[in-house]
Design a protein around this motif. Structure first.
Motif, PDB file in Angstrom:
ATOM      1  N   ASN A   1       0.835  -1.202   0.000  1.00 49.63           N
ATOM      2  CA  ASN A   1       0.000   0.000   0.000  1.00 49.63           C
ATOM      3  C   ASN A   1       0.874   1.258   0.000  1.00 49.63           C
ATOM      4  OD1 ASN A   1      -1.686   2.192   0.752  1.00 49.63           O
ATOM      5  ND2 ASN A   1      -3.122   0.820   1.773  1.00 49.63           N
ATOM      6  N   THR A   2       1.027   1.866  -1.150  1.00 47.44           N
ATOM      7  CA  THR A   2       1.909   3.027  -1.288  1.00 47.44           C
ATOM      8  C   THR A   2       1.459   4.200  -0.424  1.00 47.44           C
ATOM      9  OG1 THR A   2       2.567   2.407  -3.527  1.00 47.44           O
ATOM     10  CG2 THR A   2       2.861   4.705  -2.920  1.00 47.44           C
ATOM     11  N   ASN A   3       0.169   4.469  -0.378  1.00 50.16           N
ATOM     12  CA  ASN A   3      -0.317   5.597   0.423  1.00 50.16           C
ATOM     13  C   ASN A   3       0.002   5.409   1.902  1.00 50.16           C
ATOM     14  OD1 ASN A   3      -1.358   7.074  -1.730  1.00 50.16           O
ATOM     15  ND2 ASN A   3      -3.351   6.058  -1.635  1.00 50.16           N
ATOM     16  N   ALA A   4      -0.111   4.183   2.383  1.00 50.99           N
ATOM     17  CA  ALA A   4       0.209   3.902   3.782  1.00 50.99           C
ATOM     18  C   ALA A   4       1.697   4.124   4.047  1.00 50.99           C
ATOM     19  CB  ALA A   4      -0.182   2.467   4.130  1.00 50.99           C
TER      20      ALA A   4
ATOM     21  N   GLU B   1      14.348   8.139  -0.156  1.00 50.42           N
ATOM     22  CA  GLU B   1      15.572   7.713  -0.825  1.00 50.42           C
ATOM     23  C   GLU B   1      16.132   6.428  -0.224  1.00 50.42           C
ATOM     24  OE1 GLU B   1      17.109  11.157   1.867  1.00 50.42           O
ATOM     25  OE2 GLU B   1      15.209  10.373   1.128  1.00 50.42           O
ATOM     26  N   TYR B   2      15.699   6.113   1.004  1.00 50.80           N
ATOM     27  CA  TYR B   2      16.102   4.856   1.647  1.00 50.80           C
ATOM     28  C   TYR B   2      14.844   4.035   1.927  1.00 50.80           C
ATOM     29  CZ  TYR B   2      20.452   7.412   2.360  1.00 50.80           C
ATOM     30  OH  TYR B   2      21.592   8.151   2.161  1.00 50.80           O
ATOM     31  N   PRO B   3      14.441   3.177   0.997  1.00 48.06           N
ATOM     32  CA  PRO B   3      13.222   2.403   1.186  1.00 48.06           C
ATOM     33  C   PRO B   3      13.280   1.555   2.458  1.00 48.06           C
ATOM     34  CG  PRO B   3      13.979   2.246  -1.084  1.00 48.06           C
ATOM     35  CD  PRO B   3      15.078   2.907  -0.307  1.00 48.06           C
TER      36      PRO B   3
ATOM     37  N   SER C   1       4.781  -2.414  -3.088  1.00 51.24           N
ATOM     38  CA  SER C   1       4.775  -1.013  -3.501  1.00 51.24           C
ATOM     39  C   SER C   1       6.142  -0.612  -4.049  1.00 51.24           C
ATOM     40  CB  SER C   1       4.435  -0.124  -2.302  1.00 51.24           C
ATOM     41  OG  SER C   1       4.738   1.226  -2.572  1.00 51.24           O
ATOM     42  N   SER C   2       6.142   0.285  -5.020  1.00 51.69           N
ATOM     43  CA  SER C   2       7.404   0.803  -5.560  1.00 51.69           C
ATOM     44  C   SER C   2       8.195   1.538  -4.479  1.00 51.69           C
ATOM     45  CB  SER C   2       7.123   1.748  -6.735  1.00 51.69           C
ATOM     46  OG  SER C   2       6.337   2.860  -6.310  1.00 51.69           O
TER      47      SER C   2
ATOM     48  N   THR D   1       8.874   0.466  -1.632  1.00 48.67           N
ATOM     49  CA  THR D   1       9.700  -0.480  -0.882  1.00 48.67           C
ATOM     50  C   THR D   1      10.977  -0.829  -1.644  1.00 48.67           C
ATOM     51  OG1 THR D   1       8.707  -2.488  -1.842  1.00 48.67           O
ATOM     52  CG2 THR D   1       7.637  -1.538   0.121  1.00 48.67           C
ATOM     53  N   LYS D   2      11.079  -0.332  -2.891  1.00 48.80           N
ATOM     54  CA  LYS D   2      12.157  -0.785  -3.779  1.00 48.80           C
ATOM     55  C   LYS D   2      13.254   0.250  -3.942  1.00 48.80           C
ATOM     56  CE  LYS D   2       8.771  -3.549  -6.312  1.00 48.80           C
ATOM     57  NZ  LYS D   2       8.056  -3.743  -7.591  1.00 48.80           N
ATOM     58  N   ARG D   3      14.467  -0.242  -3.997  1.00 47.15           N
ATOM     59  CA  ARG D   3      15.623   0.598  -4.280  1.00 47.15           C
ATOM     60  C   ARG D   3      15.678   0.912  -5.766  1.00 47.15           C
ATOM     61  NH1 ARG D   3      15.672  -1.636   0.124  1.00 47.15           N
ATOM     62  NH2 ARG D   3      17.062  -1.181   1.874  1.00 47.15           N
ATOM     63  N   PRO D   4      16.563   1.835  -6.190  1.00 44.10           N
ATOM     64  CA  PRO D   4      16.629   2.191  -7.614  1.00 44.10           C
ATOM     65  C   PRO D   4      16.854   0.993  -8.538  1.00 44.10           C
ATOM     66  CG  PRO D   4      17.795   3.824  -6.330  1.00 44.10           C
ATOM     67  CD  PRO D   4      17.413   2.730  -5.372  1.00 44.10           C
ATOM     68  N   ASP D   5      17.550  -0.038  -8.030  1.00 44.83           N
ATOM     69  CA  ASP D   5      17.789  -1.220  -8.871  1.00 44.83           C
ATOM     70  C   ASP D   5      16.637  -2.218  -8.813  1.00 44.83           C
ATOM     71  OD1 ASP D   5      18.077  -2.297  -6.360  1.00 44.83           O
ATOM     72  OD2 ASP D   5      20.154  -2.943  -6.605  1.00 44.83           O
ATOM     73  N   GLY D   6      15.569  -1.881  -8.099  1.00 46.35           N
ATOM     74  CA  GLY D   6      14.401  -2.744  -8.028  1.00 46.35           C
ATOM     75  C   GLY D   6      14.408  -3.735  -6.878  1.00 46.35           C
ATOM     76  N   SER D   7      15.480  -3.754  -6.096  1.00 49.18           N
ATOM     77  CA  SER D   7      15.593  -4.713  -5.000  1.00 49.18           C
ATOM     78  C   SER D   7      14.865  -4.236  -3.751  1.00 49.18           C
ATOM     79  CB  SER D   7      17.063  -4.970  -4.670  1.00 49.18           C
ATOM     80  OG  SER D   7      17.664  -3.798  -4.138  1.00 49.18           O
TER      81      SER D   7
END
Length: 200
Positions: free
Chosen positions: A34-37, A50-52, A98-99, A101-107
């Motif tokens: 849930n991105t909004n949460a 910047e730090y998921p 959610s996006s 939760t992801k770092r720039p490389d997708g991890s």
């Protein structure tokens, strides 16, 4: 406590934020899909994304359904889960994370917590939760709800529910590791030490 956990799970299910204890410090939880949460958590902490945030899964099986764990990382997962070891890995297709939760490389970074309340929240939600330390940006980690409340005092936002078990022992945040070129990389030092022979 069962009633409080049930209340907290309902809050998570409805996009809310929960203050809860873990095996390291008190944390803030939200539904990892849930991105909004998750945005509410960042606003509460007063920081950008910047730090998921790391994730907590209720069980190893839930984690494996969510992410791909390499054979090298698997040996550490088998040894230290449940516990304060997060692994940097990539989500499986269809994980719905959610996006944010992801770092720039997708991890993402994920662990199975050894704390029964942290585990119960994810188990009740039937999904991973985000689990970021319950402190304002650049302020110390909190080991009691009272300490958390002091830091969040005066803020427009507040956790929707707080699970208070009193003061907990002061411990380091989870160790975060990943695999690069066949070697283990330690991204954040914590209570679990990785033998030098594995480390890049």
């Amino acid at each position: 406590m069962k009633k409080k956990i049930k209340e907290a799970v309902n809050v998570l299910r409805n996009g809310g934020v929960v203050l809860f204890p873990t095996e390291t410090a008190y944390g803030l939880a939200a539904d990892a899909t849930n991105t909004n949460a998750i945005k509410r958590v960042f606003k509460l902490k007063g920081r950008r994304n910047e730090y998921p945030p790391p994730l907590i899964a209720a069980t190893e099986d839930m984690a494996r359904r969510t992410v791909e764990i390499t054979p090298m990382l698997n040996q550490f997962v088998k040894k230290y889960w449940p516990g304060a070891l997060s692994v940097k890995v990539w989500p499986k297709k269809g994980s719905k994370l959610s996006s944010w939760t992801k770092r720039p490389d997708g991890s993402v970074a994920i662990r199975v917590s050894s704390h029964e309340i942290a585990s119960a929240l994810s188990k009740g939600l039937k999904k991973p939760i985000i689990a970021t330390s319950a402190n304002r940006h650049k302020m110390p980690s909190c080991y009691s709800v009272k300490a958390c409340v002091r830091q969040f005092k005066g803020q427009k936002l507040a956790p929707d529910v707080m699970i208070d078990i009193g003061a907990i022992p002061k411990r380091k945040t989870s160790t975060i590791i990943g695999e690069e070129n066949g070697k283990i990389v330690v991204y954040r030092k914590g209570p679990i030490r990785i033998p030098k022979k594995y480390v890049a």
